[in-house]
Design a protein around this motif. Structure first.
Motif, PDB file in Angstrom:
ATOM      1  N   PHE A   1     -24.319  85.367  32.251  1.00 37.13           N
ATOM      2  CA  PHE A   1     -23.917  85.659  30.874  1.00 37.13           C
ATOM      3  C   PHE A   1     -24.210  87.089  30.461  1.00 37.13           C
ATOM      4  O   PHE A   1     -24.016  87.449  29.301  1.00 37.13           O
ATOM      5  N   ASN A   2     -24.706  87.924  31.384  1.00 43.01           N
ATOM      6  CA  ASN A   2     -25.067  89.318  31.087  1.00 43.01           C
ATOM      7  C   ASN A   2     -26.037  89.426  29.919  1.00 43.01           C
ATOM      8  O   ASN A   2     -25.959  90.355  29.104  1.00 43.01           O
ATOM      9  N   ALA A   3     -26.952  88.471  29.821  1.00 50.79           N
ATOM     10  CA  ALA A   3     -27.929  88.484  28.731  1.00 50.79           C
ATOM     11  C   ALA A   3     -29.004  89.529  28.987  1.00 50.79           C
ATOM     12  O   ALA A   3     -29.355  89.804  30.135  1.00 50.79           O
ATOM     13  N   ASN A   4     -29.512  90.117  27.918  1.00 50.54           N
ATOM     14  CA  ASN A   4     -30.667  90.997  28.018  1.00 50.54           C
ATOM     15  C   ASN A   4     -31.837  90.151  28.533  1.00 50.54           C
ATOM     16  O   ASN A   4     -32.006  88.998  28.109  1.00 50.54           O
TER      17      ASN A   4
ATOM     18  N   ALA B   1     -32.862  86.408  27.294  1.00 48.15           N
ATOM     19  CA  ALA B   1     -32.803  85.308  28.261  1.00 48.15           C
ATOM     20  C   ALA B   1     -34.155  84.599  28.353  1.00 48.15           C
ATOM     21  O   ALA B   1     -34.218  83.366  28.404  1.00 48.15           O
ATOM     22  N   ASP B   2     -35.244  85.370  28.336  1.00 47.50           N
ATOM     23  CA  ASP B   2     -36.579  84.782  28.400  1.00 47.50           C
ATOM     24  C   ASP B   2     -36.874  83.951  27.158  1.00 47.50           C
ATOM     25  O   ASP B   2     -37.420  82.846  27.242  1.00 47.50           O
ATOM     26  N   CYS B   3     -36.490  84.469  25.989  1.00 42.34           N
ATOM     27  CA  CYS B   3     -36.690  83.744  24.734  1.00 42.34           C
ATOM     28  C   CYS B   3     -35.886  82.447  24.725  1.00 42.34           C
ATOM     29  O   CYS B   3     -36.384  81.392  24.314  1.00 42.34           O
ATOM     30  N   ALA B   4     -34.655  82.501  25.206  1.00 36.80           N
ATOM     31  CA  ALA B   4     -33.807  81.306  25.257  1.00 36.80           C
ATOM     32  C   ALA B   4     -34.397  80.261  26.207  1.00 36.80           C
ATOM     33  O   ALA B   4     -34.432  79.069  25.891  1.00 36.80           O
ATOM     34  N   ALA B   5     -34.886  80.692  27.356  1.00 35.14           N
ATOM     35  CA  ALA B   5     -35.470  79.755  28.319  1.00 35.14           C
ATOM     36  C   ALA B   5     -36.730  79.110  27.748  1.00 35.14           C
ATOM     37  O   ALA B   5     -36.953  77.905  27.913  1.00 35.14           O
ATOM     38  N   HIS B   6     -37.526  79.893  27.043  1.00 37.89           N
ATOM     39  CA  HIS B   6     -38.737  79.339  26.423  1.00 37.89           C
ATOM     40  C   HIS B   6     -38.355  78.371  25.306  1.00 37.89           C
ATOM     41  O   HIS B   6     -38.970  77.312  25.150  1.00 37.89           O
ATOM     42  N   GLY B   7     -37.342  78.730  24.520  1.00 35.05           N
ATOM     43  CA  GLY B   7     -36.867  77.839  23.463  1.00 35.05           C
ATOM     44  C   GLY B   7     -36.372  76.521  24.013  1.00 35.05           C
ATOM     45  O   GLY B   7     -36.627  75.456  23.433  1.00 35.05           O
TER      46      GLY B   7
ATOM     47  N   ASN C   1     -37.715  80.293  35.241  1.00 32.93           N
ATOM     48  CA  ASN C   1     -37.258  81.508  35.927  1.00 32.93           C
ATOM     49  C   ASN C   1     -35.802  81.378  36.372  1.00 32.93           C
ATOM     50  O   ASN C   1     -35.031  82.346  36.289  1.00 32.93           O
ATOM     51  N   GLU C   2     -35.415  80.191  36.837  1.00 31.94           N
ATOM     52  CA  GLU C   2     -34.016  79.964  37.231  1.00 31.94           C
ATOM     53  C   GLU C   2     -33.090  80.073  36.029  1.00 31.94           C
ATOM     54  O   GLU C   2     -31.992  80.624  36.133  1.00 31.94           O
ATOM     55  N   LEU C   3     -33.540  79.550  34.888  1.00 29.80           N
ATOM     56  CA  LEU C   3     -32.728  79.619  33.668  1.00 29.80           C
ATOM     57  C   LEU C   3     -32.573  81.064  33.206  1.00 29.80           C
ATOM     58  O   LEU C   3     -31.472  81.491  32.828  1.00 29.80           O
ATOM     59  N   VAL C   4     -33.666  81.825  33.232  1.00 34.27           N
ATOM     60  CA  VAL C   4     -33.601  83.248  32.863  1.00 34.27           C
ATOM     61  C   VAL C   4     -32.625  83.971  33.792  1.00 34.27           C
ATOM     62  O   VAL C   4     -31.761  84.742  33.338  1.00 34.27           O
ATOM     63  N   HIS C   5     -32.738  83.711  35.095  1.00 33.06           N
ATOM     64  CA  HIS C   5     -31.847  84.347  36.077  1.00 33.06           C
ATOM     65  C   HIS C   5     -30.386  83.973  35.802  1.00 33.06           C
ATOM     66  O   HIS C   5     -29.491  84.830  35.859  1.00 33.06           O
TER      67      HIS C   5
END
Length: 200
Positions: free
Chosen positions: A48-51, A55-61, A38-42
Motif C-alpha cells: 500500500f506504499n504506507a509510511n 503502517a506501524d500505528c495501523a498494525a498496533h491498532g 511485523n508481517e502486517l507492517v511489511h
C-alpha cells in the motif's frame, strides 16, 4: 529424613519445570504476535506504499482492537494510508492531557474499519492515534466504542447526619434553621430590654 527430602526436591523440580514451560509458552505467544505485527507492517509498506510510522500505528491498532470485546480485527483498505485518512503531525508536546502526558515528537493518525466478533456485516469506523519519539511508539489511543468499566456509586445517606462529602441533609438543615431563628429572636429581645432600661 531422607524419605521426606526426596519428595520435596521432586516437587521443587516439577514446580520449576512448570514455571519454565509457562514462560516458554508466553515468550512463544509474544514472538508470534510480534511476527504477525511485523508481517502486517511489511504488507502495508510494500503493498500500500504506507509510511512506516503509519503502517506501524495501523498494525498496533489492529492488535489492540482484536483484544477488545467488540472486534475480531480491523481492515485497512489502501485508502487508509492516503493523506485524507492518515497523517503524521510534528508534535513536540504531551501526547494527551490524561494519563499519557509523555512528550512525543510526532503524532500519527490512521483510520480503519473494525470488524465485529459476532460476524456482523456492518463495520465500525475506527481512528487510531499513536505518539512516537523517532521510530519508537510511546503512546496510543483510539475511539474504542466499548466504554471502560466504572465502579458503582454508593447511595447517599438519608439520615439527619451529614451525608457523603460533608453535605447537610434536609433534616439537619431544618435543625440549623430552627436554631438560627431562636438565636435571632433572643438577640432582638435583648435589644428591646436594653432600650427599656435606657428610658428609665
Amino acid at each position: 529424613m531422607e524419605s521426606n527430602f526426596a519428595p520435596r526436591r521432586l516437587m521443587s523440580l516439577v514446580g520449576r519445570f512448570a514455571v519454565c514451560a509457562a514462560l516458554l509458552c508466553a515468550t512463544s505467544a509474544f514472538a508470534d504476535t510480534l511476527d504477525e505485527r511485523n508481517e502486517l507492517v511489511h504488507h502495508f509498506v510494500t503493498d500500500f506504499n504506507a509510511n512506516p510510522l503509519v503502517a506501524d500505528c495501523a498494525a498496533h491498532g489492529n492488535f489492540i482492537a482484536s483484544t477488545s470485546a467488540a472486534f475480531d480485527h480491523v481492515e485497512f483498505p489502501p485508502v487508509s494510508f492516503d493523506s485524507s485518512h492518515s497523517t503524521i503531525e510534528p508534535w513536540n508536546d504531551s501526547f494527551d492531557e490524561k494519563k499519557q502526558r509523555i512528550k512525543v515528537d510526532n503524532v500519527v493518525t490512521v483510520e480503519g474499519q473494525g470488524v465485529g466478533k459476532s460476524g456482523e456485516k456492518d463495520s465500525t469506523p475506527l481512528k487510531f492515534r499513536c505518539g512516537y519519539v523517532g521510530s519508537q511508539m510511546l503512546a496510543f489511543g483510539w475511539n474504542d466504542p466499548v466504554p471502560p468499566l466504572r465502579p458503582h456509586a454508593e447511595p447517599r445517606s438519608t439520615s439527619g447526619k451529614k451525608g457523603k462529602h460533608g453535605a447537610k441533609t434536609k433534616s439537619s438543615s431544618k435543625k440549623a434553621a430552627a436554631a438560627g431563628k431562636s438565636t435571632s429572636s433572643g438577640t432582638s429581645s435583648g435589644k428591646s430590654a436594653k432600650k427599656a432600661s435606657k428610658k428609665h
